[in-house]
Structure formats: structure tokens, C-alpha cells
Design a protein around this motif. Structure first.
Motif, short mmCIF file in Angstrom:
data_model
loop_
_atom_site.label_atom_id
_atom_site.label_comp_id
_atom_site.label_asym_id
_atom_site.label_seq_id
_atom_site.Cartn_x
_atom_site.Cartn_y
_atom_site.Cartn_z
N ALA A 200 -3.71 -2.88 0.12
CA ALA A 200 -3.06 -1.91 -0.77
C ALA A 200 -3.36 -2.27 -2.23
N PRO A 211 -1.07 3.19 -0.11
CA PRO A 211 -0.36 4.02 0.86
C PRO A 211 1.15 3.97 0.65
N ARG A 317 2.66 1.11 6.75
CA ARG A 317 1.90 1.65 5.62
C ARG A 317 1.15 2.89 6.10
N TYR A 319 -1.48 4.77 5.83
CA TYR A 319 -2.88 5.00 5.43
C TYR A 319 -3.39 6.36 5.90
N GLU A 320 -2.84 6.84 7.04
CA GLU A 320 -3.34 8.10 7.58
C GLU A 320 -2.99 9.29 6.70
N LEU A 322 -3.33 9.23 3.32
CA LEU A 322 -4.05 9.19 2.04
C LEU A 322 -5.15 10.25 2.01
N PHE A 325 -9.96 7.69 0.19
CA PHE A 325 -10.08 6.31 0.70
C PHE A 325 -11.57 5.95 0.63
N ILE A 336 -1.38 -2.73 8.85
CA ILE A 336 -0.96 -1.32 8.84
C ILE A 336 0.53 -1.24 9.15
N PHE A 373 -7.58 5.91 10.94
CA PHE A 373 -6.16 5.80 10.56
C PHE A 373 -5.32 6.86 11.29
#
Ligand SMILES: Cc1cc2nc3c(=O)[nH]c(=O)nc-3n(C[C@H](O)[C@H](O)[C@H](O)COP(=O)(O)OP(=O)(O)OC[C@H]3O[C@@H](n4cnc5c(N)ncnc54)[C@H](O)[C@@H]3O)c2cc1C
Length: 458
Positions: A200, A211, A317, A319-320, A322, A325, A336, A373
């Protein structure tokens, strides 16, 4: 093949190797699982860890949780079977206990002792190596995989990238001890450095949004010690798991690791932490475990001193979610999502993420981070809902309890209540908590609707 675990592969399958290179940061369980999958696609995989990695099954600084009870759920067991054929058979041949029957397990989540009659519907048994044994054996297998090199005593300090930051091109490492620096160029860097992972922050350094984090502050403390018990002291039982419940925010896991060697882990939520003083530690177990287990604990020979570990919060977190990336970077494992460990999900979810990685790589490398992600988030979702829902059933845990959480918890309370006497309902619950299928949760909740009012316990 199950829909939720990694496909069987022969790690020795020969293939032509060129020069594309992947670097995995972190050689704990998640990093090793990722390396295993990546070695089928990348010509070379370098796994880097800042710890000095022991030859086999010893504890180490970077994995302090290794000194505490670790259970592998059936989803993780399947992942191990598929990624490392023969490994579980070796465990069994080495005398590591295997749980196959409900009579071998005392499992009491949320104040309900599950029915010990009947047979498990899913034939996947539960293996009980210690955490260092498991990690050591997995590391040895990954080290033997073609194209894999494991480098220890090197800390990942910074990502390398193209000048515009759109692609990660490698990593800068600092050797521990001497402090010498080196750069590793890579087509893909995977951050598997655990819940404290730096991805991150590295993203922010490259000009990306970090994220969003979902957090549940559980404030758990673990205290564990190894004990010698005479063979047969607990009859057929090889594992005793007593979860926290609203009136008692403490719990215990007692796992047999060898014929006469067991690990006792006591846990407590904020304000109810277990003590490390040996006499107080034993007293703490008294109201949690069944009386015959307590007697066995009192008669057991301690093999080490109690050790403690604090776990402040479950962290997911997103991430999926965002929109931007960089190419050439993935995040994996606890980096994650780090789950409240009392539910024993982390390693199994790492195996599910390995399956997600394999599925994503099968479709090529274009937009890999976005696809991975999203696939990983689908695997994580049920485990996260289970852990968060169970924690929020405890009044001691702070957090919003939206209608969906309250309803799901009310349904589970009914299911567990009825499961105390009903082997079929016990199976439903075990299926959900095993993470074997993402549909099992919804099947189990539907099943509650069919219960007679008396069986619902309400
Ligand atoms: C007390 C406790 C009990 C648990 N019990 C269970 C259980 O019963 N069942 C279960 O499935 N899971 C359990 N878990 C979770 C499980 O341990 C993790 O999910 C699992 O280890 C996978 O985590 P990981 O590999 O992503 O990260 P970690 O295990 O945290 O490993 C991170 C690795 O990265 C290395 N590293 C860190 N920073 C750097 C850096 N900058 N450069 C290079 N290397 C670095 C570390 O040395 C370490 O090897 C438990 C966790 C805790 C804390």
C-alpha cells in the motif's frame, strides 16, 4: 476438480525455460503457494525473505504465529494435495495425527458442542503438523520446483518501476547483516510479506491511491505452550476447539501434533486476555475446556514456557476496487486479507488465492492484477463474512452490525443449536467453516428455514 481449489499439476513436469522472471517477496505459506503456481508459468521464480530460513521445521522471527496452534481447514488440505502431491501422505507416514471421524474432534463454536456422531460427508481429513513442520516441508518442495530459487536474509526495501510508474520492473533488496543493496529485475513482483506488507505504501510512492481497508478491531491475545500427554489421555479425541461465546469471550485450541506431544493455545478478546504465568495460564483454561480435558492438562508435562502473541485487528485491503494499478505487481496472502486467527482460515485462504492466481494466469498476463484481485476477492468473501459475523456476535467486539450481519448470526445460532443433536446439520456447518465451497454458506442458511421451530431453539 473442485471449483475452489488449485488444479492438480505435476511440479516436475518438464517445460522449456527461457528468461521471464518473477520475484515473490515473503517465503512464508502464502509466498510459497504463490511461487508454486508461478513456477508453472514463469521460467524463473525467485522467492525472497528477510529471515534466515531454517533447514526444516524450526520457528523463526518473521512467523511468530508458528509458536501457536495452527489448523488447516479442508480447503487448505485440498490445496496442499493439489499443489504438492504426496506431501500429506508423507505427513501421515511420519506419524502426524490425522482426523477422519467426528469422534476424533471436540468442536464447540459459539457455545454449541457439535454432534460427534455419524461420518464427515466430505472425505478430506484434517492433518495436524505444527506450523513450522508444514512450512518447512512446503518450502522444501517449492525449493525443488524447476526454476525456483529461494534467497533469505534479504529485505525488500523498494519497488523499481518505469519512469512513469505504470509498470513495476523489479525490487531493491537490502541484505540483512551487511546492509549491501542489490536490485532484482522482474516481469512480475508479488508482495506476500504478510499483514504488515508494504504494497500500500509502495503504491502511494508510485503515485497510486492505496486500497481502502476494512478493519474489525478484535484485540485478541494468544498464549500457547507445548505439553506432553500420555497416549490415549483424551480417548479418541485428537483436537479440542472451544470458541468464544457472548457470555465468555475466551477460547481454547488443544491439538495433538505427535503421539504424546500436544499444543495448548488459549485466547481471549480485549479485557479478557490469557496470562503467561504458568499457574494462571492453567486456571484460565478451566472454565473453557471440558472437565476431563482440564484434568488431563493438569496432569500433563509442560515442554516449554507459555508464549504470547497479540493480534489487534482483522484487516481486508480492497485491491479489487482500485481503478488504477501498475502492471507487473500483485499482492498475495495476508497482505490482502488478514483474518482473526481464531477461525484458522489464513493458510486455507492462501491456498484459495493460489487457485485464483492459477485461473487468472490461465487467461494470460494482460490486465493480470485486475483479474487476479477480483478472483481472489471472490475466494476471500465467504471466509471474511464468516469471521466478521462471528466476531460481531460477541458484544465485546466493537463495530456496526448491519441487518445482514444480525440476520446471518441469528440463522447461525439456530443452525448451531440444532446441530448439537443432528449429524446432518453438523455437516452443513462443517462444510461452511471448511471453506470448501462458496455456496455452502447460502445452502446452510436455507437449511435453517426447513427446521422445526423446536429444533431452531427459539
Ligand atoms: C496467532 C496466529 C495464529 C494463526 N493460526 C492459524 C491457523 O490455525 N490456521 C490458518 O490457516 N492460519 C492461521 N494463521 C494465519 C496464518 O499464519 C497466515 O495466514 C499464513 O502464514 C499466511 O500468511 P502470509 O504468508 O501471507 O504472511 P506471513 O505468514 O506473515 O509471512 C510473511 C513473510 O514475509 C517475510 N517478510 C516480511 N517483510 C519482508 C520484507 N520487507 N522483505 C522480505 N521478506 C519479508 C516474513 O519474514 C515472513 O516470512 C494464524 C495467524 C496468527 C497471527
Amino acid at each position: 476438480m473442485s471449483d475452489d481449489t488449485a488444479r492438480p499439476q505435476d511440479p516436475k513436469e518438464p517445460r522449456a525455460r527461457g528468461s521471464d522472471h518473477c520475484v515473490v517477496l515473503g517465503a512464508s505459506i502464502a509466498g510459497l503457494f504463490a511461487a508454486r503456481v508461478l513456477s508453472d508459468t514463469f521460467d524463473r521464480v525467485t522467492v525472497v525473505d528477510r529471515d534466515a530460513l531454517p533447514e526444516l521445521d524450526e520457528n523463526r522471527r518473521g512467523v511468530p504465529q508458528g509458536r501457536h496452534a495452527h489448523a488447516i481447514l479442508p480447503a487448505g488440505t485440498r490445496g496442499l494435495q493439489e499443489m504438492f502431491p504426496g506431501l500429506l501422505e508423507e505427513f501421515e507416514a511420519a506419524g502426524i495425527p490425522v482426523v477422519r471421524e467426528p469422534t476424533e474432534m471436540h468442536f464447540a463454536p459459539g457455545g454449541h458442542l457439535l454432534c460427534q456422531e455419524g461420518r464427515y460427508a466430505d472425505p478430506t481429513p484434517t492433518y495436524q503438523p505444527t506450523r513450522p513442520q508444514l512450512e518447512g516441508q512446503v518450502r522444501a518442495r517449492v525449493r525443488e520446483s524447476p526454476g525456483v530459487e529461494i534467497i533469505d536474509r534479504c529485505e525488500a526495501a523498494e519497488l523499481l518501476s518505469t519512469p512513469d510508474g505504470t509498470r513495476v520492473t523489479g525490487v531493491r533488496l537490502v541484505e540483512r547483516g551487511g546492509g549491501a543493496e542489490r536490485e532484482l529485475t522482474a516481469d512480475l513482483v508479488v508482495d506476500a510479506t504478510g499483514r504488515g506488507g508494504r504494497a500500500a505504501r509502495w503504491l502511494a510512492d508510485l503515485g497510486y491511491e492505496p486500497p481502502r481497508e476494512d478493519r474489525i478491531a478484535v484485540d485478541i491475545k494468544y498464549v500457547s505452550r507445548t505439553l506432553r500427554l500420555p497416549p490415549g489421555a483424551l480417548g479418541r479425541r485428537k483436537v479440542v476447539i472451544v470458541g468464544a461465546e457472548p457470555g465468555r469471550p475466551t477460547g481454547a485450541t488443544f491439538l495433538q501434533h505427535e503421539q504424546d506431544r500436544w499444543m495448548l493455545t488459549l485466547i481471549g478478546y480485549g479485557g479478557h486476555h490469557p496470562p503467561t504465568d504458568p499457574a494462571d495460564f492453567l486456571e484460565f483454561a478451566k472454565p473453557i475446556v471440558p472437565s476431563d480435558v482440564f484434568e488431563a492438562l493438569c496432569a500433563a508435562e509442560p515442554l516449554d514456557d507459555p508464549v504470547a502473541h497479540r493480534y489487534p485487528a482483522s484487516v481486508r485491503r480492497r485491491y479489487e476496487r482500485l481503478g488504477r494499478f501498475p502492471d507487473g505487481l500483485l499482492v498475495f496472502g495476508d497482505a490482502i486479507c488478514s483474518f482473526n486467527p481464531v477461525y484458522g482460515q489464513g493458510m486455507s485462504v492462501a491456498a484459495l488465492q493460489a487457485a485464483a492466481l492459477r485461473e487468472s494466469l490461465d487467461r494470460g498476463r494482460d490486465r493480470l492484477p485486475y483479474r487476479f484481485f477480483r478472483a481472489a476477492a471472490r475466494k476471500i468473501e465467504v471466509a471474511w463474512q464468516m469471521a466478521v459475523g462471528s466476531d460481531l456476535a460477541l458484544p465485546q467486539v466493537e463495530g456496526d452490525r448491519p441487518l445482514q450481519v444480525r440476520l446471518t448470526n441469528a440463522y447461525f445460532e439456530r443452525l448451531l443449536n440444532a446441530a448439537e443433536r443432528d449429524p446432518a446439520l453438523t455437516q452443513e456447518f462443517v462444510k461452511v467453516s471448511s471453506l470448501l465451497s462458496s455456496r455452502a454458506l447460502w445452502d446452510a442458511l436455507r437449511r435453517v428455514e426447513t427446521l422445526e421451530p423446536a429444533a431452531k431453539g427459539s
